[in-house]
Design an enzyme around this catalytic site. Sequence first.
Site, PDB file in Angstrom:
ATOM      1  N   HIS A 305      37.784 -16.301 -20.142  1.00  0.00           N
ATOM      2  CA  HIS A 305      36.345 -16.083 -19.973  1.00  0.00           C
ATOM      3  C   HIS A 305      36.148 -15.004 -18.909  1.00  0.00           C
ATOM      4  O   HIS A 305      36.637 -15.145 -17.789  1.00  0.00           O
ATOM      5  CB  HIS A 305      35.654 -17.380 -19.536  1.00  0.00           C
ATOM      6  CG  HIS A 305      34.179 -17.223 -19.328  1.00  0.00           C
ATOM      7  ND1 HIS A 305      33.260 -17.408 -20.339  1.00  0.00           N
ATOM      8  CD2 HIS A 305      33.458 -16.862 -18.232  1.00  0.00           C
ATOM      9  CE1 HIS A 305      32.047 -17.187 -19.870  1.00  0.00           C
ATOM     10  NE2 HIS A 305      32.142 -16.852 -18.600  1.00  0.00           N
ATOM     11  N   HIS A 348      33.063 -23.005 -10.848  1.00  0.00           N
ATOM     12  CA  HIS A 348      33.386 -22.007  -9.831  1.00  0.00           C
ATOM     13  C   HIS A 348      32.552 -22.155  -8.570  1.00  0.00           C
ATOM     14  O   HIS A 348      31.475 -22.765  -8.567  1.00  0.00           O
ATOM     15  CB  HIS A 348      33.245 -20.587 -10.394  1.00  0.00           C
ATOM     16  CG  HIS A 348      31.869 -20.243 -10.903  1.00  0.00           C
ATOM     17  ND1 HIS A 348      31.339 -20.789 -12.047  1.00  0.00           N
ATOM     18  CD2 HIS A 348      30.928 -19.386 -10.437  1.00  0.00           C
ATOM     19  CE1 HIS A 348      30.139 -20.298 -12.269  1.00  0.00           C
ATOM     20  NE2 HIS A 348      29.858 -19.447 -11.298  1.00  0.00           N
ATOM     21  N   HIS A 378      21.977 -21.873  -7.534  1.00  0.00           N
ATOM     22  CA  HIS A 378      23.305 -22.274  -7.087  1.00  0.00           C
ATOM     23  C   HIS A 378      23.676 -21.346  -5.946  1.00  0.00           C
ATOM     24  O   HIS A 378      23.996 -20.168  -6.165  1.00  0.00           O
ATOM     25  CB  HIS A 378      24.316 -22.186  -8.226  1.00  0.00           C
ATOM     26  CG  HIS A 378      23.952 -23.038  -9.403  1.00  0.00           C
ATOM     27  ND1 HIS A 378      23.851 -22.549 -10.687  1.00  0.00           N
ATOM     28  CD2 HIS A 378      23.641 -24.356  -9.478  1.00  0.00           C
ATOM     29  CE1 HIS A 378      23.510 -23.535 -11.508  1.00  0.00           C
ATOM     30  NE2 HIS A 378      23.380 -24.649 -10.796  1.00  0.00           N
ATOM     31  N   HIS A 384      29.466 -25.124  -9.175  1.00  0.00           N
ATOM     32  CA  HIS A 384      28.621 -25.305 -10.353  1.00  0.00           C
ATOM     33  C   HIS A 384      29.420 -24.904 -11.586  1.00  0.00           C
ATOM     34  O   HIS A 384      30.529 -24.388 -11.493  1.00  0.00           O
ATOM     35  CB  HIS A 384      27.323 -24.504 -10.254  1.00  0.00           C
ATOM     36  CG  HIS A 384      27.498 -23.052  -9.951  1.00  0.00           C
ATOM     37  ND1 HIS A 384      27.915 -22.582  -8.724  1.00  0.00           N
ATOM     38  CD2 HIS A 384      27.328 -21.947 -10.717  1.00  0.00           C
ATOM     39  CE1 HIS A 384      27.977 -21.267  -8.737  1.00  0.00           C
ATOM     40  NE2 HIS A 384      27.646 -20.849  -9.937  1.00  0.00           N
TER      41      HIS A 384
END
Length: 454
Positions: A305, A348, A378, A384
């Site tokens: 990703h 992360h 965040h 999160h």
Amino acid sequence: MNEMSPLKSTSPRAVAANNFAYMPGFGNDFETESLPGALPHGMNSPQRPAYGLYAEQLSGSPFTAPRGTNERSWLYRIRPSVKHHQRFQSFKLPAWKSAPNAADQELSLAQMRWNPLPMPIGETNFIEGIRTMTTAGDVFGQAGMAAHAYVANADMVDDHFFNADGELLVVPQVGGLRFMTEMGVMEVQPGEICVLPRGLVFKVELMDGSSRGYVCENYGAKFTMPDRGPIGANCLANPRDFKTPVAWFEEKETPCRIIVKWCGSFHVTEIGHSPLDVVAWHGNYAPYKYDLSTFSPVGAILFDHPDPSIFTVLTAPSGEEGTANIDFVIFPPRWLVAENTFRPPWYHRNIMSEFMGLIHGQYDAKEEGFVPGGMSLHNMMLAHGPDATGFEKASRADLKPVKLENTMAFMFETRFPQLLTRYAASLDTLQDNYIDCWTDLKKRFNGTPEGDWS
């Protein structure tokens, strides 16, 4: 959009062109006039322009900035901006806050999410409807930003505004906005954005009776396109898709007000005419709009990703290379084709603080609870990632090529911590149970390589 709708105006005399000029690249000069011969050329003195106009320069950078970043435009207008009837008086917009916001901040640390702001009941125009959610940095030091939401149900008829503190990036979510600016008219619909430079005078009309959306107020270096690096010459946002308005002017001899944001406070003065009286202009400091559907995304085509930085539309640099004062990032429709991997964003923690909004559709990492018009925050180093449902679905998915459609989320991301305003902390739309979306994440470690996926 190469043509805009006919201009709606109640002025005794209003002139508008019917198309947008292309913006081939930030830093390049444009020239546009709404009356023939209004722009001086060659040896024609800019101090004695045609039609009895006044020459006025609007500078967006220090005079001695390097050529590539030196920004200014010459405006040829009916009256110079210095003409007004009274000294500036204090003006109140209590819901609009600036950093540092020590007197009105909420220091609670949490992952936070909100449902959409309700539309106002009383008559509320665009600047009256701005509600500050977070502030970051220092408006006096020209660093950082503020994240706002807005709701509006009324036009700005004789009220005009400019922001001396920073530029405004506007993201409509419901209802189109018509920005009547000194340098032309821009119609901006949901799915498009616009940027209003520091110091530009404008007013806002509503195209659909009411509107809701988001605003990023950038105190620092102006937005520009990010470098593509190894991506090369194409993809991401392309310069030709940024469009700046052509010259337009309003000749209206009725009382008007100009409201100014300066060092975090607001001031107002009265004038006897419309300040939107620029008949012609040339230069490289101008408002612009962008259609988010023209963004050409890139991504992983085998595994892994990628970082969200590959979805950066605009960036406002800081003094540290590679660390942005603000990044404006979108998550548009796109193909997912990575194999043997986890396709949604990974869990992360990072040094950037992320304020997100959803324009329409569904965000793939939060399939429940994050709704169009909603917001999330965040902050830096606060963990999160996908909710439990999203994790389960992605982990068990048959990884065939899939196209994400009907989705458009965005992020205002900054190197600074975003401090919550008391308004945002006390909103009825705050989801007190947001943290519960991670409650069902299970322990899958059992000492075997396969883990426990029962």
